[in-house]
Design an enzyme around this catalytic site. Structure first.
Site, PDB file in Angstrom:
ATOM      1  CD  GLU A  79      -1.258  -0.002   3.682  1.00 13.41           C
ATOM      2  OE1 GLU A  79      -1.930   1.043   3.766  1.00 13.41           O
ATOM      3  OE2 GLU A  79      -1.338  -0.944   4.487  1.00 13.41           O
ATOM      4  CB  CYS A 111      -2.288  -4.451   6.855  1.00 11.00           C
ATOM      5  SG  CYS A 111      -1.687  -2.871   7.412  1.00 11.00           S
ATOM      6  CB  THR A 152       1.934   2.661  15.241  1.00 10.84           C
ATOM      7  OG1 THR A 152       1.180   3.644  14.509  1.00 10.84           O
ATOM      8  CG2 THR A 152       1.448   2.632  16.675  1.00 10.84           C
ATOM      9  CB  SER A 201      -8.052   1.887  13.137  1.00 11.93           C
ATOM     10  OG  SER A 201      -7.028   2.057  14.103  1.00 11.93           O
ATOM     11  CG  HIS A 233      -2.221  -6.500  10.822  1.00 17.32           C
ATOM     12  ND1 HIS A 233      -1.023  -6.209  10.194  1.00 17.32           N
ATOM     13  CD2 HIS A 233      -2.817  -5.304  11.062  1.00 17.32           C
ATOM     14  CE1 HIS A 233      -0.920  -4.898  10.052  1.00 17.32           C
ATOM     15  NE2 HIS A 233      -1.996  -4.321  10.568  1.00 17.32           N
ATOM     16  CG  ASN A 276       1.995  -1.443  10.872  1.00 17.28           C
ATOM     17  OD1 ASN A 276       2.062  -2.529  10.308  1.00 17.28           O
ATOM     18  ND2 ASN A 276       0.871  -0.745  10.958  1.00 17.28           N
ATOM     19  CB  SER A 309      -7.323   0.040   7.609  1.00 18.95           C
ATOM     20  OG  SER A 309      -6.909  -0.033   8.935  1.00 18.95           O
TER      21      SER A 309
HETATM   22  P1  HMG Z   1      -2.634   7.310  21.452  1.00 16.70           P
HETATM   23  O1  HMG Z   1      -3.796   8.207  21.622  1.00 16.70           O
HETATM   24  O2  HMG Z   1      -1.325   7.946  21.250  1.00 16.70           O
HETATM   25  O3  HMG Z   1      -2.383   6.382  22.680  1.00 16.70           O
HETATM   26  O4  HMG Z   1      -2.993   6.311  20.258  1.00 16.70           O
HETATM   27  P2  HMG Z   1      -3.267   6.115  24.004  1.00 16.70           P
HETATM   28  O5  HMG Z   1      -3.350   7.329  24.812  1.00 16.70           O
HETATM   29  O6  HMG Z   1      -4.552   5.407  23.635  1.00 16.70           O
HETATM   30  O7  HMG Z   1      -2.285   5.093  24.699  1.00 16.70           O
HETATM   31  C1  HMG Z   1      -2.008   3.872  24.101  1.00 16.70           C
HETATM   32  C2  HMG Z   1      -2.016   2.816  25.193  1.00 16.70           C
HETATM   33  O8  HMG Z   1      -0.919   3.085  26.071  1.00 16.70           O
HETATM   34  C3  HMG Z   1      -3.280   2.833  26.071  1.00 16.70           C
HETATM   35  O9  HMG Z   1      -3.550   1.507  26.402  1.00 16.70           O
HETATM   36  C4  HMG Z   1      -2.829   3.592  27.309  1.00 16.70           C
HETATM   37  O10 HMG Z   1      -3.571   3.262  28.477  1.00 16.70           O
HETATM   38  C5  HMG Z   1      -1.401   3.112  27.416  1.00 16.70           C
HETATM   39  P3  HMG Z   1      -4.990   0.860  26.061  1.00 16.70           P
HETATM   40  O11 HMG Z   1      -5.994   1.656  26.749  1.00 16.70           O
HETATM   41  O12 HMG Z   1      -5.146   0.978  24.556  1.00 16.70           O
HETATM   42  O13 HMG Z   1      -4.851  -0.559  26.539  1.00 16.70           O
HETATM   43  N1  HMG Z   1      -0.515   4.004  28.183  1.00 16.70           N
HETATM   44  C6  HMG Z   1       0.383   3.558  29.064  1.00 16.70           C
HETATM   45  N2  HMG Z   1       0.692   2.328  29.483  1.00 16.70           N
HETATM   46  C7  HMG Z   1       1.698   2.206  30.416  1.00 16.70           C
HETATM   47  N3  HMG Z   1       2.345   3.282  30.944  1.00 16.70           N
HETATM   48  C8  HMG Z   1       2.050   4.522  30.550  1.00 16.70           C
HETATM   49  C9  HMG Z   1       1.031   4.717  29.578  1.00 16.70           C
HETATM   50  N4  HMG Z   1       0.504   5.792  28.969  1.00 16.70           N
HETATM   51  C10 HMG Z   1      -0.452   5.336  28.121  1.00 16.70           C
HETATM   52  N5  HMG Z   1       2.713   5.557  31.068  1.00 16.70           N
HETATM   53  C11 HMG Z   1      -3.031   4.528  18.714  1.00 16.70           C
HETATM   54  C12 HMG Z   1      -2.658   4.954  20.118  1.00 16.70           C
HETATM   55  C13 HMG Z   1      -2.748   3.045  18.525  1.00 16.70           C
HETATM   56  C14 HMG Z   1      -4.530   4.768  18.478  1.00 16.70           C
HETATM   57  C15 HMG Z   1      -2.193   5.370  17.710  1.00 16.70           C
HETATM   58  O14 HMG Z   1      -0.834   5.036  17.846  1.00 16.70           O
HETATM   59  C16 HMG Z   1      -2.598   5.193  16.247  1.00 16.70           C
HETATM   60  O15 HMG Z   1      -3.487   5.878  15.761  1.00 16.70           O
HETATM   61  N6  HMG Z   1      -1.888   4.288  15.498  1.00 16.70           N
HETATM   62  C17 HMG Z   1      -2.179   4.042  14.081  1.00 16.70           C
HETATM   63  C18 HMG Z   1      -3.436   3.218  13.881  1.00 16.70           C
HETATM   64  C19 HMG Z   1      -3.272   1.781  14.267  1.00 16.70           C
HETATM   65  O16 HMG Z   1      -2.181   1.256  14.395  1.00 16.70           O
HETATM   66  N7  HMG Z   1      -4.417   1.077  14.383  1.00 16.70           N
HETATM   67  C20 HMG Z   1      -4.396  -0.356  14.692  1.00 16.70           C
HETATM   68  C21 HMG Z   1      -5.628  -1.075  14.156  1.00 16.70           C
HETATM   69  S1  HMG Z   1      -5.854  -0.744  12.407  1.00 16.70           S
HETATM   70  C22 HMG Z   1      -4.642  -1.728  11.643  1.00 16.70           C
HETATM   71  O17 HMG Z   1      -4.057  -2.576  12.248  1.00 16.70           O
HETATM   72  C23 HMG Z   1      -4.365  -1.456  10.196  1.00 16.70           C
HETATM   73  C24 HMG Z   1      -3.082  -0.689   9.919  1.00 16.70           C
HETATM   74  O18 HMG Z   1      -1.970  -1.535  10.079  1.00 16.70           O
HETATM   75  C25 HMG Z   1      -3.131  -0.098   8.513  1.00 16.70           C
HETATM   76  C26 HMG Z   1      -3.457  -1.000   7.342  1.00 16.70           C
HETATM   77  O19 HMG Z   1      -4.297  -1.884   7.382  1.00 16.70           O
HETATM   78  O20 HMG Z   1      -2.871  -0.724   6.291  1.00 16.70           O
HETATM   79  C27 HMG Z   1      -2.911   0.483  10.847  1.00 16.70           C
END
Ligand code: HMG
Length: 391
Positions: A79, A111, A152, A201, A233, A276, A309
């Site tokens: 992609e 993906c 990520t 997502s 994944h 990733n 996605s």
């Molecule tokens: P964010 O807002 O930066 O992070 O987004 P957060 O505030 O939700 O924190 C992440 C986690 O860390 C949370 O845990 C927090 O509690 C924890 P959760 O509630 O999720 O279990 N946390 C801590 N833990 C320990 N000590 C601390 C601490 N502080 C916080 N001090 C997000 C995170 C993944 C949403 C962001 O990075 C993002 O948007 N990433 C890109 C999208 C993505 O990867 N989505 C995954 C599903 S979609 C997919 O897999 C397809 C993809 O690969 C694309 C494709 O298909 O081509 C993406």
């Protein structure tokens, strides 16, 4: 005859950013990344690499072992396309010296593309056992600087030789899949970074898992305990833990740290440091499992969940071959990861910026950074120029 993966090889950029350094530079707590999302490092692509060099470098060990002229097709999943018309696989075809009696095509669905390519290859071989298909999944995960997605990122490619001699993993017939038109993650043509509704997502990923698993069960009538390990994944490794907890709940298993760890085995190890790699991510997980698991998995069934996605999810399975360990490139892979060079945050930013500039350029000479065998040396008159290291 067992159709499936005869060889499997990966390549990632020889540079990485440590997530502690990332956390410090972005003013976040380090545990958010090491624990919260489960990433220790991310591979960073240099301006002189792209999906073509990632792919050719990944396929090289396979092509050193088998005659490139025997490959009948290249299915290239990505992609992170570099051209709207010419397949990235055509560049790879040239770099690897494949026969002109070989079909080449590029496939896309976020993906999920790697799994689409794998399933197509398996079916090609089932129909005609003389086919030897090179499946390559290669991607560069790029998000806006300072956005939640930035943590990520990563990059890499996995190359698989699919034939009727599944020395590593026989792919079983029958899978469960799920498609829904959603906007959780996308990249319009005018952007070089993805747009993402991050939290949404992760929810769609889990929904796709649920329905793909339900369909799989209807098709195959296999129970949770028929699987020795599960690979997912891996946009970030914590996602797989959440996914597996969900699957355990759906199948009424007792989910705790120990039972989840047992089911995932060593499948998260490589991805914790590579990040990733979109279409290749699931297969980095599979390689990590096979190369690092303490238990001999010969004869055991592995469950695989692919998610792209947009969205498409597929749950399928494979049986590990008897002497699989003899055919893995374990030392090569571990040497590659151990030899990567750590970047400072400012060099990471410079690479990020220059990579984007190269992508938007039609005439540019590119400095030499990577130690990969293949690299992008220039773009001249809109044409990408690749060179091989003289070893
Ligand atoms: P964010 O807002 O930066 O992070 O987004 P957060 O505030 O939700 O924190 C992440 C986690 O860390 C949370 O845990 C927090 O509690 C924890 P959760 O509630 O999720 O279990 N946390 C801590 N833990 C320990 N000590 C601390 C601490 N502080 C916080 N001090 C997000 C995170 C993944 C949403 C962001 O990075 C993002 O948007 N990433 C890109 C999208 C993505 O990867 N989505 C995954 C599903 S979609 C997919 O897999 C397809 C993809 O690969 C694309 C494709 O298909 O081509 C993406």
């Amino acid at each position: 005859m067992s159709v499936g993966i005869q060889r499997i090889s990966f390549y990632t950029a020889p540079f990485y950013l440590d997530m502690s350094e990332f956390a410090q530079a972005r003013g976040e707590e380090r545990d958010k990344f090491h624990i919260g999302i489960g990433q220790d490092q991310m591979s960073v692509i240099s301006p002189d690499e792209d999906i073509v060099t990632l792919a050719a470098n990944a396929a090289l060990p396979i092509m050193q072992e088998f005659d490139p002229k025997t490959i009948t097709a290249v299915l290239f999943a990505t992609e992170s396309g570099i051209d709207q018309s010419k397949s990235a696989g055509a560049f790879v075809h040239g770099l690897l010296g494949l026969s002109s009696r070989c079909r080449v095509v590029e496939l896309k669905h976020a993906c999920y593309g790697g799994t689409a390519a794998l399933q197509m290859a398996v079916n090609m071989v089932r129909v005609n056992t003389s086919e030897r298909v090179l499946v390559i999944a290669a991607d560069v995960a790029r998000y806006e600087l300072g956005s939640p997605g930035e943590a990520t990122q990563g990059c890499g490619a996995v190359a698989m030789l699919i034939s009727n001699q599944a020395d590593i993993l026989a792919i079983e017939a029958g899978s469960g899949y799920y498609t829904e038109d959603v906007m959780d993650f996308w990249r319009p043509n005018y952007r070089d970074t993805a747009l993402v509704d991050g939290k949404y997502s992760t929810m769609v990923y889990l929904t796709a898992l649920k329905y793909a698993w339900q369909y799989f069960q209807e098709e195959r009538h296999l129970a949770y305990n028929d699987f020795a390990r599960f690979c997912y994944h891996l946009p970030f490794t914590k996602m797989a833990i959440k996914a597996h907890s969900r699957l355990m709940k759906l199948t009424e298993q007792e989910a705790n740290e120990a039972t989840i760890e047992q089911a995932m085995g060593s499948s998260l190890r490589y991805n914790r440091t590579v990040g990733n790699s979109y279409s290749a991510s699931l297969y980095f997980g599979l390689i990590s499992l096979l190369e690092n698991d303490a238990e001999n998995l010969a004869g055991q069934r592995i469950g695989l969940f692919s998610y792209g996605s947009g969205c498409v999810g597929e749950f399928f399975s494979g049986i590990v071959a008897d002497r699989y360990r003899d055919y893995l490139y374990t030392t090569k892979h571990q040497t590659l990861l151990a030899a990567r060079q750590q970047l400072t945050f400012s060099t990471y930013l410079a690479f990020y910026k220059q990579f984007g500039e190269v992508e938007r350029n039609d005439n540019i000479e590119i400095a030499h950074y990577t130690n990969g065998h293949f690299r992008l040396s220039a773009i001249r008159a809109h044409k990408r120029q690749y060179v091989q290291q003289s070893s």
